[in-house]
Design a protein around this motif. Structure first.
Motif, PDB file in Angstrom:
ATOM      1  N   PHE A   1      39.840  38.543  43.177  1.00  0.00           N
ATOM      2  CA  PHE A   1      40.445  38.384  41.859  1.00  0.00           C
ATOM      3  C   PHE A   1      41.311  37.134  41.868  1.00  0.00           C
ATOM      4  O   PHE A   1      41.840  36.727  42.900  1.00  0.00           O
ATOM      5  CB  PHE A   1      41.264  39.618  41.438  1.00  0.00           C
ATOM      6  CG  PHE A   1      42.535  39.820  42.220  1.00  0.00           C
ATOM      7  CD1 PHE A   1      43.716  39.186  41.843  1.00  0.00           C
ATOM      8  CD2 PHE A   1      42.574  40.655  43.331  1.00  0.00           C
ATOM      9  CE1 PHE A   1      44.894  39.365  42.562  1.00  0.00           C
ATOM     10  CE2 PHE A   1      43.740  40.848  44.056  1.00  0.00           C
ATOM     11  CZ  PHE A   1      44.900  40.198  43.669  1.00  0.00           C
TER      12      PHE A   1
ATOM     13  N   THR B   1      40.809  36.898  36.236  1.00  0.00           N
ATOM     14  CA  THR B   1      40.069  38.164  36.338  1.00  0.00           C
ATOM     15  C   THR B   1      40.620  39.179  35.347  1.00  0.00           C
ATOM     16  O   THR B   1      41.832  39.329  35.217  1.00  0.00           O
ATOM     17  CB  THR B   1      40.164  38.738  37.766  1.00  0.00           C
ATOM     18  OG1 THR B   1      39.690  37.760  38.690  1.00  0.00           O
ATOM     19  CG2 THR B   1      39.351  40.010  37.911  1.00  0.00           C
TER      20      THR B   1
ATOM     21  N   GLN C   1      47.383  41.682  34.383  1.00  0.00           N
ATOM     22  CA  GLN C   1      46.395  42.425  35.155  1.00  0.00           C
ATOM     23  C   GLN C   1      46.908  43.799  35.548  1.00  0.00           C
ATOM     24  O   GLN C   1      46.151  44.771  35.533  1.00  0.00           O
ATOM     25  CB  GLN C   1      45.983  41.629  36.398  1.00  0.00           C
ATOM     26  CG  GLN C   1      45.109  40.434  36.070  1.00  0.00           C
ATOM     27  CD  GLN C   1      44.924  39.500  37.251  1.00  0.00           C
ATOM     28  OE1 GLN C   1      45.829  39.328  38.072  1.00  0.00           O
ATOM     29  NE2 GLN C   1      43.755  38.882  37.330  1.00  0.00           N
TER      30      GLN C   1
ATOM     31  N   GLU D   1      35.088  41.946  46.663  1.00  0.00           N
ATOM     32  CA  GLU D   1      35.219  41.074  45.501  1.00  0.00           C
ATOM     33  C   GLU D   1      36.601  40.421  45.507  1.00  0.00           C
ATOM     34  O   GLU D   1      37.538  40.946  46.106  1.00  0.00           O
ATOM     35  CB  GLU D   1      35.039  41.880  44.217  1.00  0.00           C
ATOM     36  CG  GLU D   1      33.676  42.553  44.107  1.00  0.00           C
ATOM     37  CD  GLU D   1      33.600  43.448  42.899  1.00  0.00           C
ATOM     38  OE1 GLU D   1      33.580  42.925  41.768  1.00  0.00           O
ATOM     39  OE2 GLU D   1      33.569  44.682  43.100  1.00  0.00           O
TER      40      GLU D   1
ATOM     41  N   PHE E   1      38.888  44.862  45.884  1.00  0.00           N
ATOM     42  CA  PHE E   1      39.244  43.494  45.514  1.00  0.00           C
ATOM     43  C   PHE E   1      40.344  42.983  46.437  1.00  0.00           C
ATOM     44  O   PHE E   1      41.193  43.740  46.886  1.00  0.00           O
ATOM     45  CB  PHE E   1      39.786  43.439  44.078  1.00  0.00           C
ATOM     46  CG  PHE E   1      38.799  43.804  43.017  1.00  0.00           C
ATOM     47  CD1 PHE E   1      38.047  42.825  42.380  1.00  0.00           C
ATOM     48  CD2 PHE E   1      38.626  45.125  42.634  1.00  0.00           C
ATOM     49  CE1 PHE E   1      37.146  43.154  41.389  1.00  0.00           C
ATOM     50  CE2 PHE E   1      37.729  45.472  41.645  1.00  0.00           C
ATOM     51  CZ  PHE E   1      36.981  44.492  41.021  1.00  0.00           C
TER      52      PHE E   1
END
Length: 197
Positions: free
Chosen positions: A62, A66, A92, A60, A36
């Motif tokens: 974030f 997320t 997170q 990917e 990420f």
């Protein structure tokens, strides 16, 4: 048991290169990883981890919305690697810490410790508090001392002391400097990259 790792440094210390090497090492052994990066970091393209050495990889992204959970991770993931971890929220980081300690894989986060004013990023502050393993990656200031701070500069190379915490940029906007150069009172003393004095 897995751990939450935080690898931090000033700009240009090789954090992204190290992350991409770690991913390669896992994958070379047939293991699956999830990578990420922050959606707001578009220096090499949105969803791209890029190093100054020219290595790049589509990954990917974030953002603040997320969520990181064991259920959302998928089966058979050997490691989670996160670049630009300073942009994680406190929540997170708690999710990632919980994930690592509740049956998930190790989580390796790479990012800056502090901004151009010497203040902690929220994600970095949470990582410094919760990470099970901390490692400072090293780089050098233009004066040849260890760089541990970041300076923001304008288009003419003059130091910027005020402004929003997040302004995306690379060498054209930031300099990795030692504390002595960071606290130099004369704005004209901003060390230029590659010059030793």
């Amino acid at each position: 048991m897995s751990k939450l790792y935080f690898r931090y440094a000033a700009m240009n210390a090789g954090k992204s290169t190290n992350l991409l090497q770690a991913a390669y090492n896992y994958e070379e052994r047939g293991m699956r990883v999830r990578l990420f990066t922050a959606a707001l970091d578009n220096r090499t393209g949105v969803g791209v981890i890029g190093s100054r050495l020219g290595l790049q990889r589509q990954v990917e992204t974030f953002g603040p919305e997320t969520e990181f959970s064991l259920e959302g991770l998928g089966e058979g993931i050997a490691c989670v690697l996160i670049d630009e971890a300073q942009f994680l929220t406190h929540e997170q980081v708690q999710q990632l810490h919980r994930l690592a300690h509740r049956g998930g894989p190790p989580v390796l986060c790479y990012g800056l410790r502090s901004d151009f004013r010497g203040a902690a990023f929220p994600g970095s502050a949470a990582l410094l508090t919760l990470a099970d393993d901390l490692e400072e990656m090293k780089t050098i200031c233009a004066c040849a001392r260890k760089a541990s701070m970041n300076l923001r500069v304008d288009g003419e190379g003059r130091r910027v002391k005020e402004g929003e915490q997040v302004v995306i940029g690379g060498n054209e906007r930031y300099r990795a400097v030692c504390p002595s150069c960071f606290y130099a009172e004369d704005d004209d003393e901003v060390p230029a990259p590659g010059l030793f004095g």
